[in-house]
Motif scaffolding. Structure first.
Motif, PDB file in Angstrom:
ATOM      1  N   VAL A  72     -43.985  18.892 -46.693  1.00  0.00           N
ATOM      2  CA  VAL A  72     -42.863  18.155 -46.162  1.00  0.00           C
ATOM      3  C   VAL A  72     -43.210  16.618 -46.082  1.00  0.00           C
ATOM      4  O   VAL A  72     -44.382  16.483 -46.419  1.00  0.00           O
ATOM      5  CB  VAL A  72     -42.264  18.586 -44.813  1.00  0.00           C
ATOM      6  N   SER A  73     -42.342  15.985 -45.805  1.00  0.00           N
ATOM      7  CA  SER A  73     -42.500  14.458 -45.826  1.00  0.00           C
ATOM      8  C   SER A  73     -43.512  14.344 -44.817  1.00  0.00           C
ATOM      9  O   SER A  73     -43.318  14.941 -43.683  1.00  0.00           O
ATOM     10  CB  SER A  73     -41.178  13.611 -45.771  1.00  0.00           C
ATOM     11  N   LEU A  74     -44.334  13.271 -44.796  1.00  0.00           N
ATOM     12  CA  LEU A  74     -45.249  12.955 -43.730  1.00  0.00           C
ATOM     13  C   LEU A  74     -44.699  11.888 -42.785  1.00  0.00           C
ATOM     14  O   LEU A  74     -43.919  10.900 -43.223  1.00  0.00           O
ATOM     15  CB  LEU A  74     -46.609  12.599 -44.312  1.00  0.00           C
ATOM     16  N   THR A  75     -45.143  12.097 -41.449  1.00  0.00           N
ATOM     17  CA  THR A  75     -44.707  10.842 -40.586  1.00  0.00           C
ATOM     18  C   THR A  75     -45.672   9.742 -40.710  1.00  0.00           C
ATOM     19  O   THR A  75     -46.849   9.841 -41.600  1.00  0.00           O
ATOM     20  CB  THR A  75     -44.894  11.374 -39.140  1.00  0.00           C
ATOM     21  N   GLU A  76     -45.496   8.792 -40.156  1.00  0.00           N
ATOM     22  CA  GLU A  76     -46.527   7.521 -40.191  1.00  0.00           C
ATOM     23  C   GLU A  76     -47.802   7.735 -39.966  1.00  0.00           C
ATOM     24  O   GLU A  76     -48.583   7.357 -40.649  1.00  0.00           O
ATOM     25  CB  GLU A  76     -45.791   6.307 -39.515  1.00  0.00           C
ATOM     26  N   SER A  77     -47.915   8.485 -38.660  1.00  0.00           N
ATOM     27  CA  SER A  77     -49.153   9.110 -38.527  1.00  0.00           C
ATOM     28  C   SER A  77     -49.903   9.809 -39.284  1.00  0.00           C
ATOM     29  O   SER A  77     -51.251   9.499 -39.584  1.00  0.00           O
ATOM     30  CB  SER A  77     -48.955   9.606 -36.922  1.00  0.00           C
ATOM     31  N   GLN A  78     -49.215  10.722 -39.807  1.00  0.00           N
ATOM     32  CA  GLN A  78     -49.948  11.758 -40.638  1.00  0.00           C
ATOM     33  C   GLN A  78     -50.233  10.884 -42.119  1.00  0.00           C
ATOM     34  O   GLN A  78     -51.478  11.209 -42.626  1.00  0.00           O
ATOM     35  CB  GLN A  78     -48.829  12.982 -41.101  1.00  0.00           C
ATOM     36  N   THR A  79     -49.212  10.193 -42.546  1.00  0.00           N
ATOM     37  CA  THR A  79     -49.659   9.148 -43.639  1.00  0.00           C
ATOM     38  C   THR A  79     -50.968   8.477 -43.435  1.00  0.00           C
ATOM     39  O   THR A  79     -52.049   8.293 -44.289  1.00  0.00           O
ATOM     40  CB  THR A  79     -48.540   8.163 -43.962  1.00  0.00           C
ATOM     41  N   GLU A  80     -51.411   7.735 -42.412  1.00  0.00           N
ATOM     42  CA  GLU A  80     -52.302   7.086 -41.956  1.00  0.00           C
ATOM     43  C   GLU A  80     -53.503   7.914 -41.863  1.00  0.00           C
ATOM     44  O   GLU A  80     -54.540   7.369 -42.325  1.00  0.00           O
ATOM     45  CB  GLU A  80     -52.071   6.211 -40.652  1.00  0.00           C
ATOM     46  N   ASP A  81     -53.437   9.105 -41.659  1.00  0.00           N
ATOM     47  CA  ASP A  81     -54.669  10.175 -41.516  1.00  0.00           C
ATOM     48  C   ASP A  81     -54.903  10.375 -42.996  1.00  0.00           C
ATOM     49  O   ASP A  81     -56.197  10.505 -43.306  1.00  0.00           O
ATOM     50  CB  ASP A  81     -54.287  11.258 -40.615  1.00  0.00           C
ATOM     51  N   ARG A  82     -53.858  10.515 -43.756  1.00  0.00           N
ATOM     52  CA  ARG A  82     -54.226  10.717 -45.238  1.00  0.00           C
ATOM     53  C   ARG A  82     -54.992   9.485 -45.826  1.00  0.00           C
ATOM     54  O   ARG A  82     -55.901   9.817 -46.749  1.00  0.00           O
ATOM     55  CB  ARG A  82     -53.018  11.297 -46.009  1.00  0.00           C
ATOM     56  N   ARG A  83     -54.554   8.580 -45.546  1.00  0.00           N
ATOM     57  CA  ARG A  83     -54.812   7.340 -45.997  1.00  0.00           C
ATOM     58  C   ARG A  83     -56.496   7.030 -45.581  1.00  0.00           C
ATOM     59  O   ARG A  83     -57.516   6.894 -46.431  1.00  0.00           O
ATOM     60  CB  ARG A  83     -54.104   5.858 -45.506  1.00  0.00           C
ATOM     61  N   ASN A  84     -56.976   7.333 -44.370  1.00  0.00           N
ATOM     62  CA  ASN A  84     -58.249   7.589 -43.975  1.00  0.00           C
ATOM     63  C   ASN A  84     -59.185   8.517 -44.451  1.00  0.00           C
ATOM     64  O   ASN A  84     -60.246   8.267 -44.931  1.00  0.00           O
ATOM     65  CB  ASN A  84     -58.212   7.857 -42.386  1.00  0.00           C
ATOM     66  N   GLY A  85     -58.265   9.723 -45.025  1.00  0.00           N
ATOM     67  CA  GLY A  85     -59.174  10.587 -45.546  1.00  0.00           C
ATOM     68  C   GLY A  85     -59.378  10.523 -46.981  1.00  0.00           C
ATOM     69  O   GLY A  85     -60.656  10.944 -47.536  1.00  0.00           O
ATOM     70  N   LEU A  86     -58.450   9.971 -47.655  1.00  0.00           N
ATOM     71  CA  LEU A  86     -58.826   9.417 -49.157  1.00  0.00           C
ATOM     72  C   LEU A  86     -59.881   8.270 -49.074  1.00  0.00           C
ATOM     73  O   LEU A  86     -60.617   8.273 -50.189  1.00  0.00           O
ATOM     74  CB  LEU A  86     -57.441   8.866 -49.841  1.00  0.00           C
ATOM     75  N   GLU A  87     -59.758   7.396 -48.312  1.00  0.00           N
ATOM     76  CA  GLU A  87     -60.805   6.442 -48.047  1.00  0.00           C
ATOM     77  C   GLU A  87     -62.152   6.981 -48.035  1.00  0.00           C
ATOM     78  O   GLU A  87     -63.199   6.460 -48.548  1.00  0.00           O
ATOM     79  CB  GLU A  87     -60.636   5.242 -47.189  1.00  0.00           C
ATOM     80  N   ASN A  88     -62.313   8.102 -47.221  1.00  0.00           N
ATOM     81  CA  ASN A  88     -63.625   8.401 -47.103  1.00  0.00           C
ATOM     82  C   ASN A  88     -64.373   9.296 -48.194  1.00  0.00           C
ATOM     83  O   ASN A  88     -65.142   9.244 -48.510  1.00  0.00           O
ATOM     84  CB  ASN A  88     -63.528   9.534 -45.851  1.00  0.00           C
TER      85      ASN A  88
END
Length: 582
Positions: A218-234
């Motif tokens: 499903v579509s991500l919330t802004e908080s979930q998108t931010e968690d994904r961004r952090n995970g991709l960066e790591n």
């Protein structure tokens, strides 16, 4: 060596689904170890074969049919009834040439590009091998080579500080903006990270890859998108810490550092992201960030720096954009080069940046004209201080004296001493091979008045007992570059004898030519300026002499009495008649 599969078809047809073909299958008998050339005519189903082979360039020679060959890409699958099958291509065939161009020791990505260069067909020179020999050759691709040190770690400042939603062709998705050392590189969507991870795992089987963020249906919330961004960066930070992984073709392609970024559709679709921030060195530990377009040339970047620093436009022709090379050597970029592209090509081996802004001038007389401009003068002072600290300039004065002047803010006095040194306003190139010396190399230094040639070994150590040859500019004749062998050629004029040509093979051959042209031009200009100054001084001297003569004549004139005064003096001095005694 590592390997990678590449499907060259639009989609692989299943058995029985192949389109009818007018062409007949090649009946040429193939002998193991033989070399043959075939032409594959592309159909709507593609070329009809899969390509497999090493990712890295180079590699050890291998014997095939008693002949030694460099590592080659090979055919890992042939679609039955497809274009390659009809042309006589067999599974296991090694690709020796593509369209007449050698494919030995070439990277997988490069061979794919060579094959796809022509839209309609490709001519392949192939070597057939037996199944046993193919298994033996393919064994080296099963595991990474022992020389591939995936345990080595090196920090790379790679981040994903932001993301944004993209709308394209009726769909929307999240694009994650990747930065290296604070500069925007490229944007990638989540699915591309997963594709990269899959390809890397099949290549670097011994590397322990971090987990990617989970997929969400499903579509991500802004908080979930931010968690994904952090995970991709790591994830990126972890895989890029291994030089072997970071420098692989897979990661280079993912980061868009392969080619001129023409395929980066995502970055082009981002509002405002055609602009990037380029960090530029002004002097030691002194930087400025300039917003530029990715395709700007060095000339445009130079103008952008002048605008950012609010420098007077008339000084622009005396400055340039440089690339910081090994051993702190500075190479001036040609006006048509792309500083942003050069930065991307070097980011794994640089600190803050590899792009610098420095003066581009040989004449101290011209430089002094800007001493009254505080901004220009301060730049010149800071760069001179950096050159002294890094040993590029070796002043005659005591270093402690310079340090005292520096600590007390005596910039004018400091610069006056440094300007008197022999290395000031000269450029010394790294050692380079030359035909003039069979076993050794040569160091070339270019200044306003001369070119100095110093014999040395490959490490730059000057030969004992041999002094450098100093050639005034009137001893330098024609000069030119030869791109084919990266060489610079110049004449030494020898009076009545024929000129002697010197050839220098150096990757800086274009910069050498620019230095010769610039220094010689400024030298000729300085001679004209000196002649004009001498003429003006002669005129002033004659004027002073004439004025002195006039004053002398005036003084003499005042000392000569007028005729009336002479007559009066005569009358006064003439005795009067005495009547007595008559």
């Amino acid at each position: 060596m590592a390997d990678k599969d590449e499907n060259l078809e639009c989609s692989l047809a299943q058995e029985g689904d192949v389109e009818p073909q007018d062409e007949k299958r090649s009946t040429e008998e193939v002998t193991v170890g033989s070399v043959r050339t075939v032409t594959v005519n592309k159909t709507s189903r593609g070329f009809g074969f899969n390509l497999r082979g090493q990712v890295a360039e180079g590699g050890q020679l291998r014997s095939i049919g008693g002949e030694l060959y460099g590592p080659m890409q090979h055919i890992s699958y042939v679609l039955e009834g497809g274009a390659a099958d009809l042309a006589g291509v067999k599974e296991g065939d090694r690709i020796l040439e593509v369209n007449g161009e050698s494919a030995e020791g070439i990277t997988h990505l490069k061979v794919v590009q060579m094959i796809q260069q022509n839209a309609d067909n490709v001519t392949l020179t192939l070597i057939s091998v037996s199944k046993e020999e193919a298994s033996k050759l393919d064994a080296e691709f099963i595991h990474p080579p022992t020389s591939l040190d995936i345990s080595e770690r090196k920090h790379v400042n790679i981040t994903i500080p932001e993301w944004r939603k993209i709308y394209s062709n009726g769909e929307s998705y999240m694009a994650y903006n990747i930065y290296i050392s604070g500069m925007f590189i490229i944007s990638r969507r989540f699915s591309e990270f997963y594709s990269l991870n899959t390809a890397l795992k099949s290549t670097f089987t011994q590397f322990k890859f971090p987990k990617l963020p989970k997929k969400w249906p499903v579509s991500l919330t802004e908080s979930q998108t931010e968690d994904r961004r952090n995970g991709l960066e790591n994830y990126l930070s972890s895989i890029c810490s291994s030089p072997s992984v970071f420098n692989s073709e897979l990661v280079k392609t993912f980061l868009g550092t392969e080619g001129a970024h023409g395929s980066d559709i995502l970055a082009k679709s981002l509002p405002g992201k055609t602009d990037v921030i380029l960090k530029i060195l002004l002097s030691e530990k002194n930087y400025t960030n300039v917003t530029i377009e990715r395709a700007w040339t060095a000339k445009k970047v130079l103008s952008a720096v002048f605008t950012k620093l609010n420098l007077i436009p008339s000084a622009e022709k005396y400055f340039a954009i440089f690339e910081i090379m090994e051993h702190d050597f500075m190479r001036k970029l040609h006006e048509s080069e792309f500083p942003h592209q050069i930065y991307l090509q070097n980011y794994e081996s640089i600190g803050e940046t590899c792009i610098a802004f420095r003066k581009w001038i040989f004449s101290t007389t011209r430089e002094i004209l800007f001493d009254n401009d505080d901004k220009i003068f301060n730049l010149i002072y800071l760069q001179a201080k950096e050159d002294v600290n890094k040993g590029r300039i070796r002043p005659d004065a005591d270093i402690k004296m310079l340090q005292v002047l520096q600590q007390n803010g005596k910039r004018t006095e400091y610069l006056s001493i440094v300007r008197a040194s022999a290395q000031y306003m000269s450029i010394t190139f790294p050692p380079a091979p030359t035909e003039a010396r069979r076993d050794g190399q040569m160091i070339i230094s270019v200044s306003l008045t001369s070119v100095e040639l110093v014999a040395c070994d490959a490490n730059g150590v000057k030969e004992k007992g041999k002094d450098g040859i100093v050639l005034e500019w009137d001893k330098i004749g024609e000069y030119y570059t030869d791109p084919e062998d990266s060489s610079f050629h110049f004449q030494i004029l020898r009076g009545d004898k024929n000129p002697k040509w010197i050839q220098v093979n150096s990757k800086y051959y274009i910069y050498m030519e620019e230095c010769f042209a610039r220094a010689k031009d400024e030298f000729e200009h300085s001679k004209i300026t000196h002649s004009i100054q001498q003429s003006q001084e002669t005129i002033q001297e004659k004027k002073k002499n004439a004025e002195a003569s006039l004053r002398s004549v005036a003084i003499v004139t005042k000392r000569i009495p007028s005729p009336t005064e002479v007559k009066e003096q005569i009358q006064e001095n003439t005795p009067k008649d005495d009547d007595e005694g008559l």
